[in-house]
Design a protein around this motif. Structure first.
Motif, PDB file in Angstrom:
ATOM      1  N   TYR A   7       0.845  -1.188   0.000  1.00 55.79           N
ATOM      2  CA  TYR A   7       0.000   0.000   0.000  1.00 55.79           C
ATOM      3  C   TYR A   7       0.883   1.242   0.000  1.00 55.79           C
ATOM      4  O   TYR A   7       2.000   1.218   0.525  1.00 55.79           O
ATOM      5  CB  TYR A   7      -0.921   0.012   1.220  1.00 55.79           C
ATOM      6  CG  TYR A   7      -2.005  -1.028   1.137  1.00 55.79           C
ATOM      7  CD1 TYR A   7      -3.109  -0.828   0.320  1.00 55.79           C
ATOM      8  CD2 TYR A   7      -1.924  -2.205   1.856  1.00 55.79           C
ATOM      9  CE1 TYR A   7      -4.112  -1.784   0.220  1.00 55.79           C
ATOM     10  CE2 TYR A   7      -2.919  -3.166   1.769  1.00 55.79           C
ATOM     11  CZ  TYR A   7      -4.005  -2.945   0.941  1.00 55.79           C
ATOM     12  OH  TYR A   7      -4.985  -3.889   0.851  1.00 55.79           O
ATOM     13  N   THR A  47      -1.732   3.305   7.047  1.00 54.99           N
ATOM     14  CA  THR A  47      -1.514   1.887   6.786  1.00 54.99           C
ATOM     15  C   THR A  47      -0.413   1.405   7.714  1.00 54.99           C
ATOM     16  O   THR A  47       0.554   2.134   7.925  1.00 54.99           O
ATOM     17  CB  THR A  47      -1.171   1.619   5.297  1.00 54.99           C
ATOM     18  OG1 THR A  47      -1.132   0.225   5.052  1.00 54.99           O
ATOM     19  CG2 THR A  47       0.131   2.254   4.869  1.00 54.99           C
ATOM     20  N   TYR A  56      -5.644  -0.666   4.950  1.00 54.52           N
ATOM     21  CA  TYR A  56      -5.479   0.763   5.200  1.00 54.52           C
ATOM     22  C   TYR A  56      -6.788   1.359   5.712  1.00 54.52           C
ATOM     23  O   TYR A  56      -7.856   0.791   5.528  1.00 54.52           O
ATOM     24  CB  TYR A  56      -5.061   1.502   3.923  1.00 54.52           C
ATOM     25  CG  TYR A  56      -6.104   1.429   2.833  1.00 54.52           C
ATOM     26  CD1 TYR A  56      -7.079   2.411   2.718  1.00 54.52           C
ATOM     27  CD2 TYR A  56      -6.143   0.360   1.948  1.00 54.52           C
ATOM     28  CE1 TYR A  56      -8.060   2.330   1.742  1.00 54.52           C
ATOM     29  CE2 TYR A  56      -7.112   0.274   0.966  1.00 54.52           C
ATOM     30  CZ  TYR A  56      -8.064   1.265   0.869  1.00 54.52           C
ATOM     31  OH  TYR A  56      -9.037   1.181  -0.097  1.00 54.52           O
TER      32      TYR A  56
END
Length: 78
Positions: A7, A47, A56
């Motif tokens: 992420y 995150t 997240y």
């Protein structure tokens, strides 16, 4: 996530290459910068997730602009 395997560290990584190799295929938003929420404030992002149960958390602080108040709108809301 699919392109680079993790992420983004920040929402800015969606519009600007974070410099983590050549797997980045962005920009992932059609804007030159991350747009503001409907009240003109920055969206909040963290995150790993603390509330959503996913990878997240993404939220708006809502009309009052304060994190943690009752008007926050996040990806953990139904």
């Amino acid at each position: 996530m699919l392109d680079v395997g993790l992420y983004p560290a920040s929402l800015n990584d969606l519009v600007k290459n974070p410099g983590k190799g050549n797997k980045w295929k962005g920009p992932y938003l059609r804007y030159k910068s991350v747009p503001k929420d409907p009240w003109g404030n920055d969206y909040q992002y963290v995150t790993p997730a603390q509330k959503s149960g996913g990878g997240y958390d993404l939220w708006s602080n809502g009309p009052d602009g304060q994190t943690g108040s009752g008007d926050d709108i996040g990806n953990w809301d139904d």
